[in-house]
Design an enzyme around this catalytic site. Structure first.
Site, short mmCIF file in Angstrom:
data_model
loop_
_atom_site.label_atom_id
_atom_site.label_comp_id
_atom_site.label_asym_id
_atom_site.label_seq_id
_atom_site.Cartn_x
_atom_site.Cartn_y
_atom_site.Cartn_z
N GLN A 158 -2.55 -3.17 -10.74
CA GLN A 158 -2.74 -4.47 -10.11
C GLN A 158 -3.20 -5.56 -11.07
OE1 GLN A 158 -4.82 -2.19 -6.75
NE2 GLN A 158 -4.21 -4.08 -5.78
N ASN A 184 -7.23 7.66 -5.72
CA ASN A 184 -7.58 6.54 -4.86
C ASN A 184 -6.91 6.68 -3.50
OD1 ASN A 184 -8.44 3.65 -4.30
ND2 ASN A 184 -6.22 3.47 -4.06
N GLU A 185 -7.71 6.65 -2.47
CA GLU A 185 -7.21 6.60 -1.08
C GLU A 185 -6.05 7.56 -0.79
OE1 GLU A 185 -6.57 2.47 0.02
OE2 GLU A 185 -8.70 2.00 -0.18
N HIS A 201 -4.92 5.60 -9.58
CA HIS A 201 -4.99 4.67 -8.44
C HIS A 201 -3.55 4.46 -7.94
CE1 HIS A 201 -7.35 1.34 -6.39
NE2 HIS A 201 -6.12 1.03 -6.07
#
Ligand SMILES: *[C@@H]1O[C@H](CO)[C@@H](O)[C@H](O)[C@H]1NC(C)=O
Ligand SMILES: *[C@@H]1O[C@H](CO)[C@@H](O)[C@H](O)[C@H]1NC(C)=O
Ligand SMILES: *[C@@H]1O[C@H](CO)[C@@H](O)[C@H](O)[C@H]1NC(C)=O
Ligand SMILES: *[C@@H]1O[C@H](CO)[C@@H](O)[C@H](O)[C@H]1NC(C)=O
Ligand SMILES: *[C@@H]1O[C@H](CO)[C@@H](O)[C@H](O)[C@H]1NC(C)=O
Ligand SMILES: *[C@@H]1O[C@H](CO)[C@@H](O)[C@H](O)[C@H]1NC(C)=O
Ligand SMILES: *[C@@H]1O[C@H](CO)[C@@H](O)[C@H](O)[C@H]1NC(C)=O
Length: 611
Positions: free
Chosen positions: A180, A322-323, A282
């Protein structure tokens, strides 16, 4: 640090009272006694006096974090020793993308094979520069605080929470993730990741791509200089999987420039006095390695070993994934792979590397509260929502328990119960709970009820079959709306923390991401974007409720990390702005500027962290 800020505050107060004293010769006076039934004893006086202007300009400056970071211990052996634990026969190499080489046959892992990896992905942007920018000291004008945040406090100690303190080792800071912010997707031998398909031509042409993002791949030193200067002590970032293992597969070559990049990033953190918190992946698994691939656990371990053996000596906190609780979509066949991938890394770190740092994984979770607390079906819906989003991963890892029966019993779900052997291996493979509780909403059952939805794979709500909303039963929104789903709903923070604390009984809870993206912020002028009061209120209110959770509910909250340290690519959009800094995307330099929320965020911790 706190004393400097507090003395600036009190001198401002002194100035105001001096002015009123100098002009206080009353020309007429009226006094109203407080009503005898009220506890309030304030009196009211009206008076005429000579008028003069006062310009209330802020004279506060941010205080940098002390540098360098002094590590009092190491968390794993240095690489010189840890390297003996890596698979044998590793190849360290690098690649340079040349798209005319896709037909070149120079071996399984040659430049031709590397060019073929990138063949499915093309973009319409290129990076504006290709060398690491040297950091420059920040001008003091950049570090001048905004006007003090207006507060009606002190009213009473309870109201202002002044008696609550956070421990000195409270983990507070900011977060970001590789894809990101970095840009430079095709630089220095990086391989393509699954996220790279966002914005790739021609079928994803409607989306922004991450070739540029925030150019953090070349601006990381300046980014760290800025965080240190404004006083941020912890930085949570992620390593790009395919910068380290471009082909993704176990046994494939290791990209040396990728290792060098993150080694320098971590050393730069230490140089500036910032503690790094590292997420191993991530969401950016290699393009051809999905969670359902039987190779996933081994491939993830292979990659994790490379970075943990290199950086394990100085990194105290690791997040594996991540998640992952939401990133497999509705393909539940992926869940055991995710659990095994995570657990393999945990066991290797603790038992082989003999790491003494802490490891966890990070959950997505916006708490769902029953829409109508008097309707038992809504409570069923709310609990079912949490089972699908948290229990599925949290039960085996934190409790050593089977998947929730709500999930396992859903018709046609492609998930089989874990064996006792698998459970024993997965049980206890997280040292603390980490999650991203941005906001809360309401749960209710869908039209026709949960059971009929659960039996219909074609229902858009299948398989969780819970309808969620931010509209309360009385028609009001539950909080200030954002540009996406992250409403400002501090009234549910204690329940968000309380749910995971009481259900999964971790030793501590880290708020690993939280943040707010105001509606159409990007369309404002830059000065207006920088005065981001809604974001400030989100953080202040969220953190005040967190203090209550700690003191009134007995929850061991160990830290809070703001998402995000700057506006970034929110998975195909540069308009979803969660940043504590603005980024100029048109001047060619990607100049960052602090928003007021950055100062207010730091200020909160200066006020409440002990010492
Ligand atoms: C890319 O490969 C082609 C074919 O070998 C070669 O002619 C060209 O010079 C290469 N381009 C770069 C920038 O190296
Ligand atoms: C790239 O494509 C996206 C999506 O169509 C578009 O919004 C953007 O303006 C394009 N960028 C360039 C530099 O052409
Ligand atoms: C990798 O994935 C891409 C996109 O899904 C696909 O086009 C390509 O054929 C795959 N390559 C291999 C080697 O499997
Ligand atoms: C479960 O998912 C896997 C991987 O996507 C697939 O190969 C398999 O056929 C699925 N099984 C069922 C019963 O749907
Ligand atoms: C999970 O670990 C805990 C703590 O070590 C232990 O008490 C429990 O029996 C374990 N459960 C399973 C199913 O292995
Ligand atoms: C789901 O839709 C497909 C066609 O889109 C249909 O063949 C199938 O029978 C539907 N399944 C159910 C359970 O309704
Ligand atoms: C970006 O910087 C340029 C050059 O300093 C300036 O003209 C422009 O207004 C800035 N735009 C934004 C959105 O910051």
């Amino acid at each position: 640090m706190w004393s400097m800020w507090s003395s600036a505050w009190s001198s401002a107060l002194t100035v105001s009272s001096a002015i009123s004293a100098a002009t206080s010769t009353p020309t007429s006076v009226a006094t109203t006694a407080a009503s005898s039934s009220s506890p309030c004893t304030a009196t009211r006086t009206t008076a005429y006096s000579p008028f003069s202007y006062t310009v209330e300009t802020s004279t506060r400056y941010a205080t940098p974090v002390p540098s360098p970071l002094v590590l009092t211990t190491t968390y794993a052996p240095p690489f010189s020793e840890a390297s003996s634990l890596l698979p044998t026969g590793l190849t360290y190499t690098s690649y340079s993308l040349n798209r005319s080489l896709t037909t070149l046959q120079d071996g399984e892992y040659g430049q031709g094979a590397y060019a073929r990896l990138w063949k499915p992905l093309r973009y319409n942007t290129t990076v504006p520069f290709t060398t690491t920018v040297s950091p420059t000291p920040l001008a003091s004008s950049e570090l001048r605080a905004p006007p003090p945040l207006y507060t009606a406090c002190p009213q009473s100690a309870d109201e202002c929470l002044d008696c609550y303190k956070l421990p000195t080792d409270f983990i507070w800071g900011v977060a970001g993730s590789a894809f990101q912010i970095e840009g430079g997707l095709m630089e220095s031998g990086r391989g393509p990741s699954q996220l790279d398909t966002f914005g790739s031509l021609p079928n994803k042409e409607g989306y922004a791509n991450a070739v540029v993002a925030d150019m953090n791949y070349y601006l990381y030193k300046q980014d760290l200089a800025r965080l240190a200067a404004v006083g941020i002590p912890y930085y949570s970032f992620s390593i790009s999987w395919t910068r380290i293992v471009p082909f993704g597969t176990p046994g494939s070559p290791i990209n040396q420039p990728g290792l060098d990049h993150y080694e320098d990033l971590i050393n730069t953190c230490i140089e500036y006095g910032i503690t790094p918190i590292v997420t191993i992946s991530h969401d950016d698994a290699p393009l051809n390695l999905t969670y359902v691939d039987p190779q996933f656990p081994e491939a993830f371990l292979y990659y994790a070993q490379q970075v943990m053996s290199r950086f394990g000596n100085v990194v105290s906190h690791w997040v594996t994934l991540n998640e992952p609780n939401i990133n497999f979509g509705i393909d539940y066949y992926a869940v055991p792979n995710i659990l095994m991938g995570h657990a393999k890394v945990y066991h290797w770190y603790k038992e082989e590397l003999k790491g003494t740092g802490l490891i966890t994984l990070k959950f997505a979770n916006n708490l769902a509260v029953p829409l109508d607390s008097m309707n038992p079906e809504d409570t069923v819906a709310a609990l079912r929502y949490q089972d699908f989003i948290l229990g599925i991963i949290g039960n085996p890892i934190f409790l050593g328990q089977q998947y929730p029966s709500n999930v396992l019993n859903t018709p046609n779900i492609n998930l089989t119960a874990l064996t006792d052997e698998e459970l024993a291996y997965i049980n206890g493979t997280a040292d603390f709970w980490a999650f991203d509780p941005y906001t809360a909403g309401f749960a209710t059952s869908p039209p026709g009820g949960i059971d009929s939805c659960a039996a219909d794979m074609n229902n858009t709500l299948w398989p969780s079959c819970v309808f969620t909303t931010n509209v309360q039963q009385d028609g009001w929104l539950n909080g200030q709306a954002s540009f996406a789903y992250a409403y400002i709903a501090p009234q549910y923070v204690r329940q968000q923390l309380g749910y995971v604390w009481n259900v999964f009984k971790p030793s501590g809870v880290l708020i690993a991401e939280f943040g707010f993206n105001p509606f159409y912020e990007f369309a404002e002028t830059v000065v207006a974007q920088r005065y981001d009061l809604q974001r400030t209120l989100y953080y202040q209110w969220f953190l005040r409720e967190t203090l209550k959770s700690i003191y009134l509910d007995g929850v061991n909250v160990i830290g809070a990390l703001a998402w995000s340290f700057l506006d970034n690519d929110e998975f195909t959009s540069y308009y979803e702005q969660y940043g504590l800094q603005h980024v100029n995307r048109t001047n060619g330099e990607f100049t960052r500027s602090f928003k007021r929320s950055m100062f207010d965020y730091v200020d909160f911790f200066h006020q409440f962290v002990e010492g």
